[in-house]
Design a protein around this motif. Sequence first.
Motif, mmCIF file in Angstrom:
data_model
loop_
_atom_site.group_PDB
_atom_site.id
_atom_site.type_symbol
_atom_site.label_atom_id
_atom_site.label_comp_id
_atom_site.label_asym_id
_atom_site.label_seq_id
_atom_site.Cartn_x
_atom_site.Cartn_y
_atom_site.Cartn_z
ATOM 1 N N HIS A 86 10.734 10.014 -17.322
ATOM 2 C CA HIS A 86 10.086 11.216 -17.850
ATOM 3 C C HIS A 86 9.792 11.068 -19.344
ATOM 4 N N ARG A 87 10.599 10.262 -20.020
ATOM 5 C CA ARG A 87 10.418 10.094 -21.469
ATOM 6 C C ARG A 87 9.546 8.888 -21.793
ATOM 7 N N SER A 88 9.671 7.820 -21.015
ATOM 8 C CA SER A 88 8.962 6.582 -21.343
ATOM 9 C C SER A 88 7.730 6.335 -20.488
ATOM 10 N N GLY A 89 7.687 6.951 -19.307
ATOM 11 C CA GLY A 89 6.595 6.702 -18.383
ATOM 12 C C GLY A 89 6.753 5.427 -17.587
ATOM 13 N N ALA A 121 10.556 -8.036 -10.772
ATOM 14 C CA ALA A 121 9.609 -8.544 -11.770
ATOM 15 C C ALA A 121 8.177 -8.498 -11.240
ATOM 16 N N THR A 122 7.999 -8.885 -9.982
ATOM 17 C CA THR A 122 6.659 -8.891 -9.396
ATOM 18 C C THR A 122 6.121 -7.480 -9.229
ATOM 19 N N LEU A 123 6.950 -6.591 -8.683
ATOM 20 C CA LEU A 123 6.475 -5.237 -8.419
ATOM 21 C C LEU A 123 6.318 -4.428 -9.705
ATOM 22 N N ARG A 154 0.833 -1.201 0.000
ATOM 23 C CA ARG A 154 0.000 0.000 0.000
ATOM 24 C C ARG A 154 0.868 1.252 0.000
ATOM 25 N N LEU A 155 1.980 1.182 0.717
ATOM 26 C CA LEU A 155 2.888 2.322 0.738
ATOM 27 C C LEU A 155 3.549 2.523 -0.629
ATOM 28 N N LEU A 156 3.855 1.423 -1.310
ATOM 29 C CA LEU A 156 4.495 1.525 -2.617
ATOM 30 C C LEU A 156 3.575 2.146 -3.664
ATOM 31 N N PHE A 197 3.397 -2.100 -10.353
ATOM 32 C CA PHE A 197 3.737 -0.675 -10.330
ATOM 33 C C PHE A 197 4.704 -0.394 -11.485
ATOM 34 N N PRO A 198 4.219 -0.273 -12.694
ATOM 35 C CA PRO A 198 5.123 -0.150 -13.857
ATOM 36 C C PRO A 198 5.976 1.111 -13.850
#
Length: 412
Positions: free
Chosen positions: A185-188, A107-109, A82-84, A113-114
Amino acid sequence: MLSPYRVIDLTDERGVLAGQMLADLGADVIQVEPPSGSSGRGVAPFFAEYPDESIYWAAYTRGKRGITCDPADPRGRDVLLRLLETADFLIESSDVGRMAELGLDYATLHERFPGLIYTSISAFGQTGPKADYVGSDLAIWASGTPLLMTGDDDRAPIRVSQPQSWGHASGDAAGGSMLALHARHRSGRGQHVDVSGQVSVAQATLGQVLAYQLGASEPERFAGGVKQRGIGFRVSAEVQNGHIVLNMAPGPAVGHFANHAVQWLVDIGAADPSLLEENFRTYADRVATGDADPEIFPQIQQIMTNEVAKRTKEEMLEISIEYDLLLVPVLTVVDLAESGQLEAREFWREIEDDEGRWVTYPGPPLKIFLDGEQRANNYRPPPMLGQHNDEIYGELGITHEELTALRSDGVI
């Protein structure tokens, strides 16, 4: 500079400096410790007046907020996830494979959270033949090659006295995290910054090992200096109040500094003006082929040794500025505290902790200005264990009753 960003810092003593560097740049860094406290709190040295408090931990957690959480407990892992959701960075320095065991690996996170920038600090990187090796400070220095250059050439190498390999790795981790932020900033999208202490410390040979890969002569151990083509060149010298490092070795990269040093010796009447005709960029190669007198440079070194011994570090620093010498004073802690340059930069920072004690800390590496006005960096004192649990978990909507239950069960 980084005030819009949040960092979740899961590191122990092996990576705690990385988060502190981002905190110095204004990021909201949350130091996450086990409920029993990080092992970093047991790292020497300790405050003389407070022998249970680590100076190491305090120095590298200032500027952060601190919480406790046990991610091995499913409830602790849920809270951390939740904090992440609110975070831009995660920094970890656990044993390789441990984060995967907890379900918190990159890999999981990344799937959940991409945009998260995930930075790992380890002795030998997350993959490869040494990834699972135990990475002591000595092992990292030895495997990273700096010990190839430390000590006398007729005996075994000596270790770097103050443990600092993890500091090099932490610095690279902070820099790598910033590069990943630039890319985001460029790829998101976030990415995995994989920092190996073994790779990080290679730079501590001052380029000797790295330059060899680019065609330079093979590096050789020579205490207090360097060796090129079998010729030793001292770079450390004793002065009236300590030591300096003066690189006046011949060679294509630094030979012109040797010519500058000879110019100073001639100007003060200590060396024959005929030496000004010597080209020290090519001297070592010409000695190797028999086209130059091998005794010239040792004589110059001896003259220089005699002359600097008559002067102080401060005097030699002024001379180096005037003559463009490759020189640096070897500063003690007292020298640093009394440095006129650091005072002029307003580098030192007085921080009051939550018990009313004032402690002097090093300041940030740079001053941040916005529209011509200096922005205040983070002046937060190092957090006590779990100091900000209620504050940060409350931001996530966790109730007081839930926190009480988690605390009583040893989850936070």
